[in-house]
Design a protein around this motif. Structure first.
Motif, mmCIF file in Angstrom:
data_model
loop_
_atom_site.group_PDB
_atom_site.id
_atom_site.type_symbol
_atom_site.label_atom_id
_atom_site.label_comp_id
_atom_site.label_asym_id
_atom_site.label_seq_id
_atom_site.Cartn_x
_atom_site.Cartn_y
_atom_site.Cartn_z
ATOM 1 N N ARG A 134 -12.476 -6.894 15.481
ATOM 2 C CA ARG A 134 -12.686 -7.185 16.916
ATOM 3 C C ARG A 134 -12.360 -8.609 17.399
ATOM 4 O O ARG A 134 -12.006 -8.926 18.465
ATOM 5 C CB ARG A 134 -14.050 -6.953 17.511
ATOM 6 N N THR A 135 -12.840 -9.731 16.395
ATOM 7 C CA THR A 135 -12.205 -11.023 16.672
ATOM 8 C C THR A 135 -11.589 -11.395 15.065
ATOM 9 O O THR A 135 -11.887 -10.861 14.211
ATOM 10 C CB THR A 135 -13.781 -11.817 16.785
ATOM 11 N N TRP A 136 -10.565 -12.211 15.532
ATOM 12 C CA TRP A 136 -10.035 -12.936 14.217
ATOM 13 C C TRP A 136 -9.827 -14.396 14.270
ATOM 14 O O TRP A 136 -10.057 -14.770 15.208
ATOM 15 C CB TRP A 136 -8.869 -12.065 13.671
ATOM 16 N N VAL A 137 -9.426 -15.001 13.175
ATOM 17 C CA VAL A 137 -9.245 -16.242 13.212
ATOM 18 C C VAL A 137 -7.878 -16.618 12.596
ATOM 19 O O VAL A 137 -7.538 -16.172 11.618
ATOM 20 C CB VAL A 137 -10.226 -17.141 12.383
ATOM 21 N N GLU A 138 -6.977 -17.454 13.544
ATOM 22 C CA GLU A 138 -5.734 -17.724 12.922
ATOM 23 C C GLU A 138 -5.716 -19.079 12.401
ATOM 24 O O GLU A 138 -6.472 -19.824 13.121
ATOM 25 C CB GLU A 138 -4.775 -17.614 14.349
ATOM 26 N N ARG A 139 -4.762 -19.383 11.610
ATOM 27 C CA ARG A 139 -4.360 -20.613 11.097
ATOM 28 C C ARG A 139 -2.991 -21.288 11.622
ATOM 29 O O ARG A 139 -2.160 -20.426 11.546
ATOM 30 C CB ARG A 139 -4.646 -20.568 9.476
ATOM 31 N N TYR A 140 -3.152 -22.371 11.930
ATOM 32 C CA TYR A 140 -1.650 -22.849 12.389
ATOM 33 C C TYR A 140 -1.426 -24.091 11.798
ATOM 34 O O TYR A 140 -2.289 -25.145 11.456
ATOM 35 C CB TYR A 140 -1.653 -23.298 13.964
ATOM 36 N N VAL A 141 -0.187 -24.331 10.922
ATOM 37 C CA VAL A 141 0.009 -25.501 10.390
ATOM 38 C C VAL A 141 1.402 -26.027 10.851
ATOM 39 O O VAL A 141 2.318 -25.233 10.671
ATOM 40 C CB VAL A 141 0.019 -25.071 8.605
ATOM 41 N N LEU A 142 1.506 -27.016 11.282
ATOM 42 C CA LEU A 142 2.673 -27.696 11.691
ATOM 43 C C LEU A 142 3.329 -28.818 10.826
ATOM 44 O O LEU A 142 2.304 -29.494 10.395
ATOM 45 C CB LEU A 142 2.664 -28.312 13.290
#
Ligand code: SF4
Ligand code: SF4
Lengths: 259, 163
Positions: free
Chosen positions: A76-84
């Motif tokens: 129902r909920t999730w966490v995304e990781r962003y790496v630039l």
């Protein structure tokens, strides 16, 4: 077409047409007045992406609280990781929705492939928790042909499991991809702000489980609500504002890379 | 006109009547257009209270735990782990505790895995994220084969708490 087929098709068409009959129900003026009486609660959510460490304890708690099978690859909920990186590349992942947190520095590219990023190359890196936005103008509700997905008077979008026919229109209609079919009930499923908890004065399971205070829930119609104060007086962002769905999940520290 | 033209027409009218009658019984009384009009507010009202009341609350929160384990909670409250809910490692309390009389309470399942600790303590140098400020390790170099709790006491995570 033979006669049997003709009658069969007609029966189907008639049944289909009578489903939305409630729409032409004539409302008495008294009832219209009663309907206008606004609810004094409008639930809204605040995510601070600076505070989130990607531990995924929120996702784990959510799955347990809302009985979404732990092994099934839906949440129902999730966490995304962003790496630039400094050379302008963007990497993003959310292995298993981050139910086990981010316990590897490698980016999960899918299909068993992983990308190593040297720490010298990182320009920006952060985590973004996501969930149903409980939109003010929810397209998922608009497209539901039987009225199984609807908006409660306090703004939360709920799914009536006994009424959902599993057609999947809402899953297609949601621009945020937060919906899925429940592996056990086979009805449309999504975050409903832990409706059974917030109505008992509790916090949602994810808000309670988050050790870093990255998630908060509040009532934006209450001027003394700490969450409402932040949303109404500080600079906060929403996802995909161009769709006009008016999400009620607000973010501190959103970035153009986050879609 | 001939009878054979009318017969299907009567059949269709009959069908319409039957479907309408079934609909009256099948569609619940509280199903209809509510507050926000047809576009957003077309639903079965009873479902709102069903969601409110018939779903069980599983996670009880730290205060609930401290009702019986005040000593444990007080110890951990003096450490950096004070921010963590007991149930994040011990599992939701409801099914195990609230539903059973004391003689037959099943034990909570405690997550003692390395992975549970690495959720926060795998070193990730992520600027613009709180993760950068947490003391972390490289799991491939730091005692790779044993569980963290073999040496570290999660209730006293400082080095003085080393077992
Ligand atoms: S985020 Fe998607 S599922 Fe949630 S209310 Fe908006 S459109 Fe519906
Ligand atoms: S529990 Fe909090 S810090 Fe951990 S991933 Fe979820 S939102 Fe981020």
């Amino acid at each position: 077409m033979n006669r049997r087929e003709f009658l069969k098709n007609t029966a189907k068409a008639v049944a289909g047409v009578t489903v939305p009959l409630a729409a032409i129900e004539i409302l008495s003026p008294a009832r219209v007045q009663a309907l206008k009486a606004d609810s004094s609660v409008r639930w809204a959510f605040l995510v601070d992406t600076y505070k989130c460490v990607g531990c995924g304890l929120c996702v784990k708690a959510c799955k347990n609280e809302n009985e979404i099978p732990y092994e099934a690859n839906v949440t129902r909920t999730w966490v995304e990781r962003y790496v630039l990186t400094k050379d302008g590349k963007l990497y993003a992942d959310s292995p298993k929705g981050a139910r086990d947190g981010f316990t590897s520095a490698k980016i999960d590219l899918g299909m068993g492939k992983f990308q190593d990023i040297r720490k010298e190359d990182i320009k920006k890196a952060f985590f973004v928790p996501k969930l149903c936005n409980q939109c003010e103008n929810p397209p998922c509700v608009q497209v539901c042909p039987v009225g199984a997905t609807y908006q409660a008077p306090d703004g939360v979008v709920l799914v009536d499991r006994t009424w959902c026919i599993g057609c999947g229109y809402c899953i297609m209609g949601c621009p945020y991809g937060v919906r899925f079919f429940h592996p056990k009930y086979h009805t449309a499923e999504k975050c409903n702000f832990c409706y059974h908890r917030i109505n008992k004065g509790l916090k949602t399971a994810c808000v309670q489980a988050c050790p870093f205070g990255a998630r908060q829930i509040g009532n934006i119609k209450d001027p003394n609500d700490p969450v409402a104060k932040i949303i109404t007086t500080e600079r906060v962002g929403i996802l995909k504002s161009e769709f006009g769905t008016k999400p009620q999940v607000f973010y501190i520290g959103l970035d153009e890379e986050v879609r | 006109m001939k009878n054979h033209v009318f017969r299907p027409l009567f059949a269709v009218i009959g069908l319409v009547v039957i479907v309408l009658v079934i609909r009256v019984f099948y569609v619940p009384k509280d199903f209809g257009v509510h507050e926000r009009g047809y576009m957003y507010g077309w639903y079965r009202e009873g479902n709102v209270s069903e969601w409110k009341t018939s779903v069980k609350v599983k996670y009880q929160g730290k205060e609930y735990c401290s009702g019986c384990h005040a000593d444990k909670v007080q110890t951990i409250d003096k450490t950096p782990h004070a921010i963590i809910q007991c149930e994040n490692c011990h599992g939701p309390a409801n099914d195990a505790i609230a539903d059973h009389p004391s003689e037959q309470r099943p034990k909570l399942t405690i997550d003692r895995t390395r992975a549970q600790c690495l959720r926060c303590h795998l070193k990730l140098v992520y600027p613009t994220s709180g993760r950068a400020n947490i003391r972390g390790i490289d799991p491939e170099k730091h005692n790779p084969d044993i569980e963290c709790v073999m040496c570290h006491n999660p209730h006293k995570p400082g080095l003085e708490g080393l077992k």
